[in-house]
Design an enzyme around this catalytic site. Structure first.
Site, PDB file in Angstrom:
ATOM      1  N   GLY A   2      -3.436  59.934  72.370  1.00  0.00           N
ATOM      2  CA  GLY A   2      -3.692  59.801  73.793  1.00  0.00           C
ATOM      3  C   GLY A   2      -2.760  58.807  74.466  1.00  0.00           C
ATOM      4  O   GLY A   2      -1.859  58.251  73.841  1.00  0.00           O
ATOM      5  N   CYS A   6     -17.538  33.382  58.642  1.00  0.00           N
ATOM      6  CA  CYS A   6     -16.459  32.896  59.510  1.00  0.00           C
ATOM      7  C   CYS A   6     -15.927  31.543  59.049  1.00  0.00           C
ATOM      8  O   CYS A   6     -16.698  30.593  58.874  1.00  0.00           O
ATOM      9  CB  CYS A   6     -16.949  32.795  60.951  1.00  0.00           C
ATOM     10  N   GLN A  21      -6.291  50.893  71.858  1.00  0.00           N
ATOM     11  CA  GLN A  21      -7.367  51.866  72.107  1.00  0.00           C
ATOM     12  C   GLN A  21      -7.639  52.795  70.926  1.00  0.00           C
ATOM     13  O   GLN A  21      -8.320  53.805  71.080  1.00  0.00           O
ATOM     14  CB  GLN A  21      -7.037  52.731  73.343  1.00  0.00           C
ATOM     15  N   ASP A  56      -4.778  39.537  72.549  1.00  0.00           N
ATOM     16  CA  ASP A  56      -5.423  40.795  72.918  1.00  0.00           C
ATOM     17  C   ASP A  56      -6.925  40.558  73.063  1.00  0.00           C
ATOM     18  O   ASP A  56      -7.396  39.418  73.074  1.00  0.00           O
ATOM     19  CB  ASP A  56      -5.124  41.885  71.884  1.00  0.00           C
ATOM     20  N   CYS A  76     -15.601  38.174  63.819  1.00  0.00           N
ATOM     21  CA  CYS A  76     -16.075  37.844  65.171  1.00  0.00           C
ATOM     22  C   CYS A  76     -16.020  39.096  66.046  1.00  0.00           C
ATOM     23  O   CYS A  76     -15.345  39.146  67.063  1.00  0.00           O
ATOM     24  CB  CYS A  76     -15.223  36.721  65.764  1.00  0.00           C
ATOM     25  N   TRP A 136       1.981  48.621  58.046  1.00  0.00           N
ATOM     26  CA  TRP A 136       2.948  47.889  58.860  1.00  0.00           C
ATOM     27  C   TRP A 136       3.084  46.436  58.435  1.00  0.00           C
ATOM     28  O   TRP A 136       4.017  45.754  58.850  1.00  0.00           O
ATOM     29  CB  TRP A 136       2.587  47.986  60.335  1.00  0.00           C
ATOM     30  N   TYR A 171       1.480  40.598  75.143  1.00  0.00           N
ATOM     31  CA  TYR A 171       0.865  40.723  73.818  1.00  0.00           C
ATOM     32  C   TYR A 171       1.831  41.349  72.815  1.00  0.00           C
ATOM     33  O   TYR A 171       2.064  40.797  71.727  1.00  0.00           O
ATOM     34  CB  TYR A 171      -0.411  41.562  73.884  1.00  0.00           C
ATOM     35  N   GLU A 206       1.707  48.222  66.931  1.00  0.00           N
ATOM     36  CA  GLU A 206       0.960  47.585  68.016  1.00  0.00           C
ATOM     37  C   GLU A 206       0.724  48.550  69.173  1.00  0.00           C
ATOM     38  O   GLU A 206      -0.345  48.555  69.789  1.00  0.00           O
ATOM     39  CB  GLU A 206       1.690  46.332  68.508  1.00  0.00           C
TER      40      GLU A 206
END
Length: 351
Positions: free
Chosen positions: A80, A202, A41, A137, A191, A23, A119, A36
């Protein structure tokens, strides 16, 4: 406050380390929107296959708007949360009717579409249209909570709203989509949750207050979630030769409108199962105990016991709410939720 100093090192890190995702290669509004919704999930690696298959079948928003629901749910099978794709179709029909088949390049108009929250609207607006709107998010909330050493509950809407407001103030106007993605990517790769952050890799390590005060393991804060409701169910594979019985669930509620194997609330004895099968105008010949299985929804957990019941051939096949289909059709035509995945394997075995 979120320090403005995070912007440049974060963008530099992103350009060097971002993943090659399908994407991102063609970040049109439709592609960003679809990815998105799918990524909610679901792991990135798992989404790639679904994403490609979905776009092959429905390459344009007009195709999504016109797709029959059974086919649409079959394309979504395994991801789902089927209301998400139903809402996508509702939104697609609105887009076709009011916006000529193209998602509007306007944050507020995106927010008005079914199934699109702040979001997703922020992600589409910033990545596809270059509009400086944050996309916050769980990954982003975790990163910001650690950088600022914020002890507030990140599950509260007020905390998300505050984070969106502060990010909007420092967002680079020439690269809002890249900035949003850099925060998401940092949360996904460096993170990461459960205190296992890779602080040595990081780009914001020197600016991170949680790292400075050795509190990475403590943040972010989340209020305890409500315990899932436990439901026991008896799942039945009712077999007539090469065909198996399925039925369609109600239009509202859990797994609304999906096809399922017949099932009963609670654990039933074999005698109770055989009596139930007879009530469906089927004559049982043999019963076989199958494996136990578990499936976890957001607020409900199913603990299932399964049985296969071989019946005498029926003349009137599709009655009493049952639809007898060939096992091949459950793969290609009728969407059966992942909740019943443990029992689909038995369609290939002889009793």
């Amino acid at each position: 406050m979120i320090p403005r100093e995070i912007v440049q090192p974060l963008l530099g890190w992103f350009y060097e380390n971002k993943r090659d995702l399908p994407w991102r290669r063609e970040p049109s509004a439709y592609h960003v929107w679809l990815s998105e919704i799918m990524l909610q999930q679901t792991r990135v690696e798992a989404v790639k296959e679904y994403y490609s298959r979905f776009l092959d079948a429905l390459p344009e928003i007009e195709d999504l708007a016109a797709c029959p629901e059974t086919r649409l749910l079959k394309l979504w099978e395994g991801l789902g949360y089927y209301n998400r794709v139903r809402n996508m179709q509702k939104a697609a029909r609105t887009v076709v009717e009011h916006y000529g088949g193209a998602l509007p390049p306007d944050y507020e108009q995106l927010l008005e579409l079914p199934g699109i929250g702040s979001y997703t609207a922020g992600a589409v607006a910033s990545i596809a249209f270059g509009i400086p709107r944050p996309a916050v998010d769980g990954n982003v909330l975790r990163v910001i909570a650690r950088i600022t050493e914020n002890e507030e509950d990140i599950l509260k809407q007020s905390v998300k709203t505050k984070t969106e407001r502060e990010l909007a103030e420092i967002m680079p106007k020439n690269a809002p989509g890249d900035f949003n993605q850099s925060l998401m990517e940092l949360g996904a790769l460096v993170c990461i949750p459960n205190g296992m952050a890779k602080c040595g890799a990081c780009p914001l390590a020197e600016l991170c207050l949680a790292r400075k005060h050795d509190r990475v393991m403590e943040l972010p804060k989340k209020a305890g979630k409500k315990q899932r409701r436990l439901e026991k169910r008896t799942v039945l594979l009712i077999q007539d030769g090469e065909d198996f019985a399925i039925r369609k669930r109600e239009k509202k509620g859990l797994l609304a409108g999906m096809y399922e194997f017949p099932n009963l609330e609670g654990y039933k004895s074999q005698e109770e199962i055989l009596e139930y099968v007879r009530e469906l105008s089927c004559q049982p010949v043999r019963i076989q105990t199958l494996t136990q299985a578990k499936h976890i929804f957001s607020h409900v957990e199913w603990e299932m016991k399964g049985y296969r019941v071989l019946i005498e051939p029926r003349e009137k096949r599709n009655t009493d709410g049952l639809l007898f289909v060939n096992k091949k059709e459950t793969k290609g035509k009728y969407p059966i939720p992942a909740a019943f995945a443990a029992y689909r394997k038995y369609l290939e075995e002889d009793i």
